[in-house]
Design an enzyme around this catalytic site. Sequence first.
Site, short mmCIF file in Angstrom:
data_model
loop_
_atom_site.label_atom_id
_atom_site.label_comp_id
_atom_site.label_asym_id
_atom_site.label_seq_id
_atom_site.Cartn_x
_atom_site.Cartn_y
_atom_site.Cartn_z
N SER A 30 38.76 36.43 43.95
CA SER A 30 40.08 37.04 43.95
C SER A 30 40.10 38.23 44.90
O SER A 30 39.05 38.69 45.37
CB SER A 30 40.45 37.52 42.55
OG SER A 30 39.67 38.67 42.23
N LYS A 31 41.29 38.72 45.16
CA LYS A 31 41.43 39.87 46.04
C LYS A 31 40.69 41.08 45.45
O LYS A 31 40.12 41.88 46.17
CB LYS A 31 42.91 40.19 46.20
CG LYS A 31 43.16 41.46 47.00
CD LYS A 31 44.60 41.58 47.43
CE LYS A 31 45.06 43.01 47.51
NZ LYS A 31 44.12 43.97 48.03
N ARG A 32 40.70 41.15 44.13
CA ARG A 32 40.02 42.28 43.48
C ARG A 32 38.52 42.31 43.78
O ARG A 32 37.94 43.36 43.93
CB ARG A 32 40.27 42.25 41.97
CG ARG A 32 40.90 43.54 41.47
CD ARG A 32 41.39 43.42 40.04
NE ARG A 32 42.34 42.34 39.86
CZ ARG A 32 42.25 41.40 38.93
NH1 ARG A 32 41.23 41.39 38.08
NH2 ARG A 32 43.17 40.48 38.81
#
Length: 509
Positions: free
Chosen positions: A261-263
């Site tokens: 994910s972007k996180r």
Amino acid sequence: MDRKVRVRFAPSPTGPLHIGGVRTALYNYLFARQNGGDMILRIEDTDSNRFVPGAEDYINESLAWLGIGIDEGVREGGNYGPYKQSERRDIYREHVKMLLDAGKAYVAFDTPEELEAKRAEVPNFQYDASTRMSMRNSLSMPAEEVKRLIDAGEKYVVRFKIEPGRDVEVNDLLRGKVTINSSILDDKVLYKSADDLPTYHLANIVDDHLMEVSHVIRGEEWLPSAPLHVLLYEAFGWADTAPAFVHLPLLLKPDGKGKLSKRDGDRLGFPVFPLEWHPEGGEVSSGYRESGYLPEAVVNFLALLGWNPGDDSEIMSMDELIAKFDLKHCSKSGARFDYEKGRWFNHEYLQLKSDEDLAELFVPVLDGHGIDAASYPKEYIAKAVGLVKGRIYFVRDLWDHARFFFAEPVEYSAKDVKKRWSEDMPRIMGELIEVLNGIDDFSSKNSETIVLDWIASKGYHLGNVMNAFRLTVVGECKGPHMFDITELLGKEETVRRIRKGIDNIKPQA
Ligand code: GLU
């Protein structure tokens, strides 16, 4: 059946293209090129609620940067257009009507509130063969009433009428045959009168058919939709020419646990988007391009996330990837996103560049650090780059490793001063200046011989003297071979720096 290979990348312009989407595009492209086929870029923008301005341009720019060529698309044109779904409303309307006329779909009037109420009342409610007759639709209501409501402008959707109790087979070239029972599927909404647009499922199937797509290569997240798509092909009478499916494995977090994910990128400091993304009024997301990655390195890195060439080759150009790509060597299980490997690829690709090309890339970095790069001969910059490039992962790293070729030291590493600058060093460095001044041929090899002979004749400690010498010229005790540095800097500059060092470096207790 001999069929022309035609594949499509079909992103929805709902934000920046995720790196996993880029991999999907890349595999489609490799497969198309290898088979002399066509690569289509279709913009799936039927979900008006999720449309994001700028996302389509972002997709185009990303693919262009990476060298993923498109044969047919919104910009490229082609014989199967329009390639943007919002411009194909007539086509979808006509196809929805075909299903309605054939009794394979029906009109439903249930409002969101009614559906909500039903869900609250019936546990695990699903709109399907077991419930549809208790809902407000053209199967449960008299025909005149249905007509009256439609004429009165009542909002409706068209739902696919799924026959229960059938085994539906999905043939995935990667995963083999997957069978599921149609009873678990719900009567999916295919069209909404409110915005006169189809849903993803209908538009996707109709377009793949009309665009004569031979292979649907897409992410694993679409696998659950595949049985419905198989049934839709059948309902239209297109089962014989339905495309083959390939559902690519997920990209996993660097630790292998869960979907990337972007996180993860934010947390571990790597981009998950090809280009920097500037959302309106939102936070900027970093991109591979702006972070200093070469497009060929990103392509090579992505190609190996979920595929292997069947041998141990790692560095492969786009042409080599096209030649070697093979769906048989794609993996079914998720591919761990090893971003350190991405950095390694960038390092390797930088090594493949000529010193002259790297120097060109280095010029803006120099200018950014306040160095007037234009005042240096091109060959000077290229030689400096050539001496340090083995140590860099990004072009910007050249500054850390080669800055002293462009700016004299303004301070000296305290640790190195402490270790190398003894009381007698100013005197010894003074002697070194004499020795250097006496050298006519200041080439690396010649000065090395002369300086080492002098150190030996005086009985000085080789390591101490050479490191002190380096400290004055570089500012710290690291860098490429000392006499390669002095050859490039020249005698005058070398001597000037030693003198400055003698004046400024203070021995430390
Ligand atoms: N529009 C879908 C997406 O955004 C396409 C899925 C497919 O390739 O069928 O990924």
